[in-house]
Design an enzyme around this catalytic site. Structure first.
Site, PDB file in Angstrom:
ATOM      1  N   HIS A  55       2.778   1.519  12.013  1.00 47.98           N
ATOM      2  CA  HIS A  55       1.616   1.397  12.912  1.00 47.98           C
ATOM      3  C   HIS A  55       1.565   2.500  13.958  1.00 47.98           C
ATOM      4  CE1 HIS A  55       2.688  -2.876  11.792  1.00 47.98           C
ATOM      5  NE2 HIS A  55       1.535  -2.681  11.233  1.00 47.98           N
ATOM      6  N   ASN A 111      -4.101  -7.377   8.005  1.00 47.47           N
ATOM      7  CA  ASN A 111      -4.844  -7.177   6.750  1.00 47.47           C
ATOM      8  C   ASN A 111      -4.707  -8.392   5.840  1.00 47.47           C
ATOM      9  OD1 ASN A 111      -2.890  -6.397   4.358  1.00 47.47           O
ATOM     10  ND2 ASN A 111      -2.042  -5.455   6.197  1.00 47.47           N
ATOM     11  N   CYS A 121       0.860  -1.186   0.000  1.00 46.91           N
ATOM     12  CA  CYS A 121       0.000   0.000   0.000  1.00 46.91           C
ATOM     13  C   CYS A 121       0.899   1.240   0.000  1.00 46.91           C
ATOM     14  CB  CYS A 121      -0.862  -0.003   1.256  1.00 46.91           C
ATOM     15  SG  CYS A 121       0.137   0.048   2.746  1.00 46.91           S
ATOM     16  N   GLU A 167      -0.667  -0.955  16.624  1.00 43.59           N
ATOM     17  CA  GLU A 167      -1.405   0.262  16.248  1.00 43.59           C
ATOM     18  C   GLU A 167      -2.455   0.607  17.307  1.00 43.59           C
ATOM     19  OE1 GLU A 167      -3.532   0.244  12.437  1.00 43.59           O
ATOM     20  OE2 GLU A 167      -4.936   1.652  13.340  1.00 43.59           O
TER      21      GLU A 167
END
Ligand code: F3S
Length: 295
Positions: free
Chosen positions: A72, A238, A12, A124
């Site tokens: 994170h 994820n 990402c 996170e």
């Protein structure tokens, strides 16, 4: 055999940005220590370690002059401790995570109790909790909502004003369901009973669009494949969500490296789909394709 990649997969923008920052940092400062792994992907971490990056468990173990904060993010206390050390800080906290941290801070400063929907053990979420300055509660799954409502009714020290945020990589359907249940609790409070009503419920959507897009593309691909290979770290939240989405649709295998693929998985399969978590390097995905082609 036809091998197809999901229309959205792999690194990402937040992880690409972090890797670029680290590479620039290595060129400028030499050795860099990261507070925990920069990202949850062993291949990517090994690549970074080869150029001078060392993950350390905690601030006390830092020995050098340059520290990187992972994508994170961290809580404000750790950030302050870093700043007083007078060392170089490379803050790779993803901008999406920074937005979630700002939301946590703002809600808490406005006097709301902050529910953080996510995995309590994830770094996170620990960081987000820190930004609530003691006004945060982590809720890990929707099944806790009943006990949560009891807790909220019972705890007189609480303001009965609630803010809600989420770990950025949670899925929209699960977060949506959580919020709907909260709204149901909110609306079932009896305004005629003194002290039983929530005064305010404020929800901030802190979900990451990149991972939502990966999930949408993975589902689409699973529906037209006979086998799905999900590539990514075993401890990557994820990536695990991609497995959860594809598994009910079609045979799905989660791997970290190409050499984990077993030839028997592909027997009789014409359409094989590949998707990958947000911290999976491009080379790892290419290795997987090469191995499948070799079969
Ligand atoms: Fe950021 Fe989303 Fe990637 S939160 S690090 S863009 S998975």
């Amino acid at each position: 055999m036809e091998i197809r990649k999901a229309s959205s997969l792999g690194l990402c923008f937040g992880v690409r940005r972090a890797v670029e920052m680290i590479e620039l940092g290595v060129a400028k400062y030499g050795r860099i220590e990261t507070l925990g792994p920069l990202v949850h992907n062993q291949q990517l971490m090994q690549k970074l370690m080869a150029v001078g990056v060392t993950p350390v468990d905690c601030l006390g173990k830092v020995q050098g002059n340059t520290v990187a904060i992972p994508t994170h993010g961290v809580g404000p206390e750790l950030l302050s401790q870093l700043r007083v050390r007078n060392i170089n800080i490379i803050n790779t906290t993803c901008p999406i995570v920074q937005q979630a941290q700002s939301a946590a801070k703002e809600l808490a400063e406005t006097g709301l109790e902050v529910l953080v929907f996510g995995d309590a053990q994830h770094s996170e979420v620990k960081g987000l909790l820190g930004w609530t300055k003691g006004r945060g509660i982590v809720v890990s799954d929707t099944t806790r909502i009943d006990s949560l409502s009891i807790v909220l009714k019972a705890e007189e020290r609480r303001s009965r004003r609630l803010g809600v945020i989420s770990q950025t990589t949670q899925t929209w359907p699960v977060f949506n369901s959580f919020v709907k249940q909260l709204v149901a609790v909110f609306s079932s409070c009896d305004p005629d009973i003194e002290g039983s009503t929530f005064k305010e419920l404020r929800v901030v959507n802190t979900l990451c669009r990149a991972t939502q897009e990966h999930r949408r593309a993975a589902k689409e691909l699973a529906q037209k494949s006979q086998l799905i290979i999900v590539v990514g770290g075993y401890d990557s939240a994820n990536t695990r969500h991609l497995v959860e989405i594809c598994s009910p649709i079609i045979e799905t295998h989660h791997i970290e490296r190409a050499d984990e693929i077993e030839k028997v998985w592909t027997t009789g399969k014409q359409y094989i789909g590949i998707t990958a978590g947000a911290s999976t390097p491009d080379e790892t995905i290419e290795d997987v394709i090469d191995r499948l082609k070799a079969f």
